[in-house]
Write a protein that holds these residues in place. Sequence first.
Motif, mmCIF file in Angstrom:
data_model
loop_
_atom_site.group_PDB
_atom_site.id
_atom_site.type_symbol
_atom_site.label_atom_id
_atom_site.label_comp_id
_atom_site.label_asym_id
_atom_site.label_seq_id
_atom_site.Cartn_x
_atom_site.Cartn_y
_atom_site.Cartn_z
ATOM 1 N N UNK B 35 0.847 -1.181 0.000
ATOM 2 C CA UNK B 35 0.000 0.000 0.000
ATOM 3 C C UNK B 35 0.893 1.245 0.000
ATOM 4 N N UNK B 37 0.804 5.335 1.222
ATOM 5 C CA UNK B 37 0.080 6.365 1.964
ATOM 6 C C UNK B 37 0.697 7.719 1.682
ATOM 7 N N UNK B 40 -1.913 12.820 4.901
ATOM 8 C CA UNK B 40 -3.291 13.254 5.099
ATOM 9 C C UNK B 40 -4.326 12.424 4.383
ATOM 10 N N UNK B 41 -3.912 11.298 3.819
ATOM 11 C CA UNK B 41 -4.865 10.470 3.073
ATOM 12 C C UNK B 41 -4.850 9.034 3.594
ATOM 13 N N UNK B 42 -5.851 8.291 3.178
ATOM 14 C CA UNK B 42 -5.874 6.864 3.489
ATOM 15 C C UNK B 42 -4.912 6.097 2.599
ATOM 16 N N UNK B 43 -4.776 4.813 2.874
ATOM 17 C CA UNK B 43 -3.862 3.975 2.107
ATOM 18 C C UNK B 43 -4.515 3.526 0.800
ATOM 19 N N UNK B 45 -4.021 0.665 -2.465
ATOM 20 C CA UNK B 45 -3.388 -0.610 -2.789
ATOM 21 C C UNK B 45 -2.634 -0.518 -4.106
#
Lengths: 109, 111
Positions: B35, B37, B40-43, B45
């Motif tokens: 993943x 990242x 400030x953001x989500x992970x 894939x």
Amino acid sequence: GDQVEQSPSALSLHEGTGSALRCNFTTTMRAVQWFRKNSRGSLINLFYLASGTKENGRLKSAFDSKERYSTLHIRDAQLEDSGTYFCAAGRGLSGKLTFGEGTQVTVIS
Amino acid sequence: GGIITQTPKFLIGQEGQKLTLKCQQNFNHDTMYWYRQDSGKGLRLIYYSITENDLQKGDLSEGYDASREKKSSFSLTVTSAQKNEMAVFLCASSIGGEEVFFGKGTRLTVV
């Protein structure tokens, strides 16, 4: 694609109080996980749920696959609870997770 | 219990360089993931692998290659590093669709 909408994006709590974080899913998910990102940037596993509720200390999580949401409740917040909390959910057996954008939790004394 | 070890912890590369990140797990998990990242953001894939020598693209596979040399290891290659790129790359593993566990990450900076 699958989306996970996490709210709120930021939350301030006084020590000893509580609140809830929520994730809504745009499709039916098979399981959900909640993580906390610690000060060193590591993702700490909090909960894995395929259904129902789980509780661990001052944290409690619920997952309703049919209604497409999950919640994480923090009670009696302590300073060490500060951090960024992420929910992530998956549909299939591959274990692929779609992440929310995180909730920045700040506990103040 | 087990552990996921990512190397290196920090990686500084130059624009256009090919960079390889490594991951080892001793959970004996069959599925491994990479993943990314951004701050400030989500992970998101990049690649995953359900068994040795298997590779499946995620949402962010363009610009990356991956290799599952054996059950315990999964490497990721940035094929051409982009200038000013900064991100954390997280390796993870699980048994099928069960609970996913993450490594501590490799922090990439491209100068």
